[in-house]
Design an enzyme around this catalytic site. Structure first.
Site, PDB file in Angstrom:
ATOM      1  N   HIS C  96       1.196  -1.317   0.018  1.00  0.00           N
ATOM      2  CA  HIS C  96       0.356  -0.285  -0.017  1.00  0.00           C
ATOM      3  C   HIS C  96       0.957   1.338   0.443  1.00  0.00           C
ATOM      4  O   HIS C  96       1.542   1.551   0.959  1.00  0.00           O
ATOM      5  CB  HIS C  96      -0.870  -0.204   0.645  1.00  0.00           C
ATOM      6  CG  HIS C  96      -1.923   1.278   1.319  1.00  0.00           C
ATOM      7  ND1 HIS C  96      -2.696   2.009   0.314  1.00  0.00           N
ATOM      8  CD2 HIS C  96      -2.137   2.238   2.360  1.00  0.00           C
ATOM      9  CE1 HIS C  96      -2.991   3.450   0.167  1.00  0.00           C
ATOM     10  NE2 HIS C  96      -2.693   2.939   2.139  1.00  0.00           N
ATOM     11  N   HIS C  98       1.006   5.508  -1.049  1.00  0.00           N
ATOM     12  CA  HIS C  98      -0.099   7.272  -1.425  1.00  0.00           C
ATOM     13  C   HIS C  98       0.837   7.443  -2.042  1.00  0.00           C
ATOM     14  O   HIS C  98       1.268   8.948  -2.607  1.00  0.00           O
ATOM     15  CB  HIS C  98       0.233   7.762  -0.039  1.00  0.00           C
ATOM     16  CG  HIS C  98      -0.869   7.527   1.003  1.00  0.00           C
ATOM     17  ND1 HIS C  98      -1.748   7.921   1.898  1.00  0.00           N
ATOM     18  CD2 HIS C  98      -1.015   6.164   1.818  1.00  0.00           C
ATOM     19  CE1 HIS C  98      -2.463   7.618   2.709  1.00  0.00           C
ATOM     20  NE2 HIS C  98      -2.332   6.270   2.149  1.00  0.00           N
ATOM     21  N   ASP C 121       1.835  -4.416 -20.316  1.00  0.00           N
ATOM     22  CA  ASP C 121       3.499  -4.780 -19.644  1.00  0.00           C
ATOM     23  C   ASP C 121       2.981  -5.023 -18.056  1.00  0.00           C
ATOM     24  O   ASP C 121       3.547  -6.518 -17.431  1.00  0.00           O
ATOM     25  CB  ASP C 121       4.555  -3.782 -19.428  1.00  0.00           C
ATOM     26  CG  ASP C 121       5.180  -3.943 -21.184  1.00  0.00           C
ATOM     27  OD1 ASP C 121       4.748  -4.286 -21.892  1.00  0.00           O
ATOM     28  OD2 ASP C 121       6.222  -3.109 -21.230  1.00  0.00           O
ATOM     29  N   HIS C 170      -9.348   7.188  -2.048  1.00  0.00           N
ATOM     30  CA  HIS C 170      -8.039   6.656  -1.185  1.00  0.00           C
ATOM     31  C   HIS C 170      -6.245   6.627  -2.092  1.00  0.00           C
ATOM     32  O   HIS C 170      -5.629   7.593  -1.310  1.00  0.00           O
ATOM     33  CB  HIS C 170      -8.362   5.351  -0.518  1.00  0.00           C
ATOM     34  CG  HIS C 170      -7.207   5.129   1.094  1.00  0.00           C
ATOM     35  ND1 HIS C 170      -7.875   4.376   2.137  1.00  0.00           N
ATOM     36  CD2 HIS C 170      -6.206   5.016   1.276  1.00  0.00           C
ATOM     37  CE1 HIS C 170      -6.458   4.094   2.872  1.00  0.00           C
ATOM     38  NE2 HIS C 170      -5.879   4.237   2.094  1.00  0.00           N
ATOM     39  N   TYR C 228      10.419 -11.634 -22.974  1.00  0.00           N
ATOM     40  CA  TYR C 228      11.163 -11.109 -22.339  1.00  0.00           C
ATOM     41  C   TYR C 228      11.919 -11.260 -20.869  1.00  0.00           C
ATOM     42  O   TYR C 228      11.271 -12.684 -20.359  1.00  0.00           O
ATOM     43  CB  TYR C 228      10.038 -10.113 -21.921  1.00  0.00           C
ATOM     44  CG  TYR C 228      10.733  -8.705 -21.233  1.00  0.00           C
ATOM     45  CD1 TYR C 228      10.458  -7.840 -21.939  1.00  0.00           C
ATOM     46  CD2 TYR C 228      10.547  -9.035 -19.358  1.00  0.00           C
ATOM     47  CE1 TYR C 228      11.693  -6.792 -21.448  1.00  0.00           C
ATOM     48  CE2 TYR C 228      11.715  -6.927 -19.504  1.00  0.00           C
ATOM     49  CZ  TYR C 228      11.973  -6.265 -20.308  1.00  0.00           C
ATOM     50  OH  TYR C 228      11.991  -5.230 -20.029  1.00  0.00           O
TER      51      TYR C 228
END
Lengths: 232, 232, 232, 232
Positions: C96, C98, C121, C170, C228
């Site tokens: 998580h 910000h 991608d 959020h 890749y």
């Protein structure tokens, strides 16, 4: 030994402030510093990497445009600097950068409105943009004519109260009483361009500051009544 | 030896957080720290380079506005800080910066809407903007009156729940219970300004958070029910 | 000695990638890493400065939500991480942050459209945004319910093909098969948010990629036909 | 010992310029350098971290597409580089980056208009964008076809006068007579994209430069009449 050692040193140091302040990419940009008594100015050589620049590389040119010292070619913008030194009798340094937000206003063909006190601390009103240059000017003595359109735009303006300009479709020039102060003005110009761009995104109808607030901030930092900073 | 050594040290350290957090350019910005018992505050001297600032340079001023220690002039914004210390009885530090996104909202004359939880973690609702100052205020005791328009705007607001404000056409002030916390609030203000600016670009109709979500986030970090971070 | 030394070390290292990639400010953000066999995960302690974080600070929590090791409080977002580990059986780490551009989309309440191959991608289609949470959810077990609205939004979506989401108002959550990969996905989410924001400024009618081009890029990097990078 | 030591060294050094100039994130991006006499080019291996790259890692591929040296897989974009080397006979290096502002224009499906002299110093007119690729092209030899749409777009354009392109929905390719110069062009492309994006925000009706001013700036730096920089 060079008669111009101090001049070259100041010019060298002022040029190094450009990358320090993040005002240039690659070899873009140049600072000149004038010795008005000797009627010569030092200027960055053309296309030289800032990381490799030395004080000895600074080219000395007189106010007639003749190179008087230095093995390298001076900046391709030398004639613009010279034009400004001849027209603006109280300045001692000129800075040309390609700083990104100021260039954005120049490319938009828009003056930077005076939307806040940060702007008014440095520039006494909107930072003007020149008219587009004519074909004749572009195909003629282009760099000299670049100086001419700046001088034309400054009819009625005091270069010490408005120490910067945007050349239409090109970018900013700034100046000041010393190399360090001219670069500070170029940096302030970039900051106020960024803030104006963002403010206009938030509110396209954002209003310029009231004249009395512009007066307050500009005069707080400049002139006889200044009270910002420490006594000289 | 100074009676204010600790105060000056805290104020010095808080001022150095401004460049560390990228909140100032050049010599812009200043932090003050108050000792409410002694009724004095330390503040940055005017126009001094952050790289050269020392704890001894911090100027000590009393709540009447009299300089009680320090050889340098205090920040030109000192009267604004003093006004806020007098009006907001629970704060111990004030920060003024020219951080770019917060200034952009101030220049746009717009409050920063509470669009997200990052905002609500720090500011309990939209960050307000003052009304433009009148000519009389600008031409009078300008810095004191700047404090006054902030205080006027905070009628009905709790400065601890809203630890920042935008002065119209000027820039942000933030505050807190300590120098470090006040600068953290100034930094949070800059971040939420950037995010709000971008969110409004993506969706000009972006809605403020529901009040219960503002409550949740603000109170998760503040007050008796807080459960963010470690126990004190 | 701890049974969870390796888990805590991986979690610690993944948390340090957040500031390295510029994804967090202050103490925002957290990474958890799961040991699915032992049914426990390590997670950043709440409100601790990244510069002071040590592997020993990592808190270990089991999938029932019980803290099984560590002296500090776990992240206030722990219940969201736990909810995701229970719902998404193939992931081993949740991030998580910000990060500013991803938050901007979350605050705008808009999914990030798949406008380019950089996006494809990493994310197999638009990065979804949750619905706003209800008052009952916010005032109830808020962090657990945050996980619930994510899980609700992922009905019909494969968390390995879409390793990130925006929580409305959020910010972003991302995940992956390891701590390092989850943070890489969080970083990719931030980059594609920035590029999408800018692309929409240039052309508000910018079209999502054709499905076959999304297939091409996503499958070039993921799954049996990937070509890749280097062979494992 | 390798016949390609110098080629690999130049290619290695050019690849390291990508992170130095801030043009890549993660393992995105790649530079190739061609030895036209030997009909081989060096290229970055696929998915390798720039911080761990060594000159020995550079993969050598011939103009038929056969890997002639190196233990690692070449970049997944190798066929695009090869296509460009075959079509553009005067270039010796190709750069592919995911630099953020250039990608934003590619995602918007818009050419970068020539709004300023910074642009004209590097690109002789607007930087073109390819048409979207067809399903057949995407599902066929995708990377080779990516080269083909670039070549198609360059009918009537001189790759030395326009050393870059945007692939629709993907990102920029740039090139030049050497690795260092190709990366410089990629960097200039990113800068002019940023400035164009901002200029169009300020003034959506911003006009491209007059052709004579484009001529002036491009030719001041390129061709027989160039007078920027030092004599060779």
């Amino acid at each position: 030994m060079s008669h111009y050692r101090e001049l070259k040193q100041e010019c060298y140091e002022a040029n190094l402030l450009l990358p320090k302040f993040g005002l240039v990419d690659l070899t873009f940009g140049n600072v000149s510093v004038l010795d008005r008594e000797q009627a010569v100015f030092g200027i960055k050589p053309s296309g030289v990497d800032y990381a490799k620049l030395t004080p000895e590389d600074i080219v000395v040119v007189d106010l007639e445009g003749k190179q008087v010292e230095g093995k390298l070619r001076p900046s391709s913008d030398t004639a613009t600097h010279r034009r400004l030194f001849l027209a603006f009798s109280d300045i001692a340094s000129v800075v040309h950068s390609h700083s990104r937000n100021a260039v954005s206003f120049a490319q938009a063909g828009r003056a930077i409105p005076c939307l806040g006190t940060t702007h008014a601390d440095y520039f006494y009103g909107e930072v003007p943009v020149t008219r587009p240059m004519t074909t004749a000017e572009i195909e003629g003595s282009y760099e000299w004519e670049t100086g001419n359109v700046i001088v034309e735009r400054f009819k009625g303006l005091d270069p010490l109260e408005m120490p910067g300009v945007l050349v239409h479709g090109h970018g900013p020039f700034a100046w000041g009483p010393s190399g360090a102060k001219a670069v500070e003005n170029a940096f302030a110009l970039e900051i106020v361009a960024e803030m104006a761009l963002n403010a206009l995104q938030i509110n396209p109808q954002a209003e310029p500051l009231a004249q009395c607030l512009i007066d307050k901030h500009f005069l707080r930092k400049h002139g006889a009544g200044a009270y910002y900073g420490q006594k000289g």
